[in-house]
Design a protein around this motif. Sequence first.
Motif, PDB file in Angstrom:
ATOM      1  N   PHE A  97       0.854  -1.187   0.000  1.00 46.92           N
ATOM      2  CA  PHE A  97       0.000   0.000   0.000  1.00 46.92           C
ATOM      3  C   PHE A  97       0.890   1.238   0.000  1.00 46.92           C
ATOM      4  CE2 PHE A  97      -2.728  -3.282   1.662  1.00 46.92           C
ATOM      5  CZ  PHE A  97      -3.962  -2.989   1.098  1.00 46.92           C
ATOM      6  N   HIS A  98       0.545   2.199  -0.840  1.00 42.40           N
ATOM      7  CA  HIS A  98       1.295   3.451  -0.897  1.00 42.40           C
ATOM      8  C   HIS A  98       0.323   4.621  -0.907  1.00 42.40           C
ATOM      9  CE1 HIS A  98       4.301   0.641  -2.739  1.00 42.40           C
ATOM     10  NE2 HIS A  98       5.099   1.326  -1.946  1.00 42.40           N
ATOM     11  N   ASP A  99       0.665   5.689  -0.180  1.00 37.87           N
ATOM     12  CA  ASP A  99      -0.153   6.890  -0.280  1.00 37.87           C
ATOM     13  C   ASP A  99       0.153   7.582  -1.606  1.00 37.87           C
ATOM     14  OD1 ASP A  99       1.885   9.186   0.122  1.00 37.87           O
ATOM     15  OD2 ASP A  99       2.292   7.858   1.815  1.00 37.87           O
ATOM     16  N   TYR A 100      -0.769   8.420  -2.032  1.00 36.38           N
ATOM     17  CA  TYR A 100      -0.675   9.007  -3.367  1.00 36.38           C
ATOM     18  C   TYR A 100       0.565   9.880  -3.527  1.00 36.38           C
ATOM     19  CZ  TYR A 100      -2.067  11.263  -7.711  1.00 36.38           C
ATOM     20  OH  TYR A 100      -2.090  11.724  -9.003  1.00 36.38           O
ATOM     21  N   GLU A 101       1.010  10.503  -2.455  1.00 35.77           N
ATOM     22  CA  GLU A 101       2.173  11.386  -2.541  1.00 35.77           C
ATOM     23  C   GLU A 101       3.452  10.626  -2.869  1.00 35.77           C
ATOM     24  OE1 GLU A 101       1.939  14.688  -2.527  1.00 35.77           O
ATOM     25  OE2 GLU A 101      -0.212  14.290  -2.404  1.00 35.77           O
ATOM     26  N   SER A 102       3.509   9.347  -2.521  1.00 33.52           N
ATOM     27  CA  SER A 102       4.740   8.583  -2.748  1.00 33.52           C
ATOM     28  C   SER A 102       4.774   7.885  -4.104  1.00 33.52           C
ATOM     29  CB  SER A 102       4.913   7.535  -1.640  1.00 33.52           C
ATOM     30  OG  SER A 102       3.905   6.542  -1.724  1.00 33.52           O
ATOM     31  N   VAL A 103       3.652   7.896  -4.830  1.00 30.88           N
ATOM     32  CA  VAL A 103       3.580   7.164  -6.100  1.00 30.88           C
ATOM     33  C   VAL A 103       4.599   7.655  -7.137  1.00 30.88           C
ATOM     34  CG1 VAL A 103       2.088   6.678  -8.084  1.00 30.88           C
ATOM     35  CG2 VAL A 103       1.236   6.333  -5.779  1.00 30.88           C
ATOM     36  N   PRO A 104       4.842   8.973  -7.279  1.00 33.36           N
ATOM     37  CA  PRO A 104       5.865   9.400  -8.247  1.00 33.36           C
ATOM     38  C   PRO A 104       7.238   8.772  -8.008  1.00 33.36           C
ATOM     39  CG  PRO A 104       4.554  11.281  -7.575  1.00 33.36           C
ATOM     40  CD  PRO A 104       4.149  10.137  -6.690  1.00 33.36           C
ATOM     41  N   LEU A 105       7.573   8.515  -6.749  1.00 31.18           N
ATOM     42  CA  LEU A 105       8.848   7.863  -6.447  1.00 31.18           C
ATOM     43  C   LEU A 105       8.889   6.450  -7.021  1.00 31.18           C
ATOM     44  CD1 LEU A 105       9.223   8.968  -2.707  1.00 31.18           C
ATOM     45  CD2 LEU A 105      10.520   9.844  -4.648  1.00 31.18           C
ATOM     46  N   LEU A 106       7.738   5.785  -7.032  1.00 26.41           N
ATOM     47  CA  LEU A 106       7.673   4.436  -7.602  1.00 26.41           C
ATOM     48  C   LEU A 106       7.901   4.483  -9.110  1.00 26.41           C
ATOM     49  CD1 LEU A 106       4.551   2.965  -5.737  1.00 26.41           C
ATOM     50  CD2 LEU A 106       6.954   2.843  -5.072  1.00 26.41           C
ATOM     51  N   TYR A 107       7.200   5.395  -9.778  1.00 24.67           N
ATOM     52  CA  TYR A 107       7.371   5.508 -11.229  1.00 24.67           C
ATOM     53  C   TYR A 107       8.835   5.779 -11.588  1.00 24.67           C
ATOM     54  CZ  TYR A 107       2.252   6.098 -11.507  1.00 24.67           C
ATOM     55  OH  TYR A 107       0.896   5.934 -11.424  1.00 24.67           O
ATOM     56  N   LYS A 108       9.474   6.631 -10.804  1.00 25.49           N
ATOM     57  CA  LYS A 108      10.860   7.011 -11.086  1.00 25.49           C
ATOM     58  C   LYS A 108      11.839   5.857 -10.858  1.00 25.49           C
ATOM     59  CE  LYS A 108      11.275  11.409 -12.263  1.00 25.49           C
ATOM     60  NZ  LYS A 108      12.011  11.805 -13.482  1.00 25.49           N
ATOM     61  N   SER A 109      11.435   4.905 -10.014  1.00 25.87           N
ATOM     62  CA  SER A 109      12.369   3.863  -9.584  1.00 25.87           C
ATOM     63  C   SER A 109      12.216   2.546 -10.336  1.00 25.87           C
ATOM     64  CB  SER A 109      12.179   3.596  -8.083  1.00 25.87           C
ATOM     65  OG  SER A 109      12.360   4.778  -7.328  1.00 25.87           O
TER      66      SER A 109
END
Length: 368
Positions: A249-261
């Motif tokens: 589970f990830h909050d919406y604010e952390s999702v860009p970090l996932l895309y980048k990684s």
Amino acid sequence: MKLLFISRFIPYIGGREVILQSILHKLSKNRQVYLLTPDKGYFTPDFTIFNFKYLQEIPMLINKIRPDIINIHAFYFTKPILLSSHKLNIPIILTLHGLFLNYYGKKYRNFFEFIKKYLENPNFFISVVCEHHKKQLKDFGISLEKIYVIKNGIDPKRFIYVKNFSEGILRKNLYLQPSNRIILTVARLTPLKGLGYLIKAFSLLKSKNLVLLISTPTGRYNKEEMNYRDFLLKQAERLGCKNKIIIQFHDYESVPLLYKSCDLFVLSSVIEGLPLSILEAMACNLLAVASDVGGISEIIKNGKNGFLIQPENYKNTARIIEKSLSLGGARKRHIIQNARRTIIKNFSEERMIGQYEELFLNIKNKLL
């Protein structure tokens, strides 16, 4: 102009809630904005929130607010609103973020029979998020004069200038090796997202250093989704790939970090509207692969800015994933650059907000 929005809201989060949050904050800068929602826990000085527990409360709250326009973003609140606003002569726009006429059963179709009949009222309109849904409604017998298309949009800057991004931090947090390649999907835990087909496809991939990360939004810890998570993990165990499947589970604010990684984004949905996750991945320069359903082909042009897969076809999905992961550097860069240009040109938050505002003004002026 006084605008009233009615919907589920944060912390019950999905694409609809993210879009609505954006609309509410932007329009509240120069409009009176109100939100009716059963969900509690969100506080902001930008707009006024009224909570309700029972549908019967909605007409009373509408009567109290007396808005110029009502915009519904959760279809199951529609009936009591239509019945009450008819007496107040308030224009209503039902925004459909998804349309499941050929997927759900008789009860869902009966609702749209009710909607079709009620559209004879000059104060009632529908907006949809893709041309595909517009065609579905037309085929169902709804007049095109009553249907508006406003495609979802995002702020591309949020997904290119990511705060606190550090290369390798995700692999470290997931206890992965630098050599691991991560396939990412961002989706609710529901069969509609085709996650079972994606896990089947993943089990066919030949490379040994791949990991599938299924990121699902926080705030949705209901029994149905938890049961589906357990089902997916058991399926992965049967297929021999459970140790390479991560569901978090990830909050919406952390999702860009996932895309980048991550190394590849895959959305294997069985049915869709115009999913934000694809827009976000493409804006983040992450190569995107997605099912050819709903409005997805209005975003992805196969082979030009991403790749389309056949829905519910795990063998085809595996083949396209293998192809995407093996792309040469120049070809991959070209597709990624095209993808980002697509988002900036056609799917910006600014364009979307402007079209909603224009729609509200046009309908208000049309009915004067």
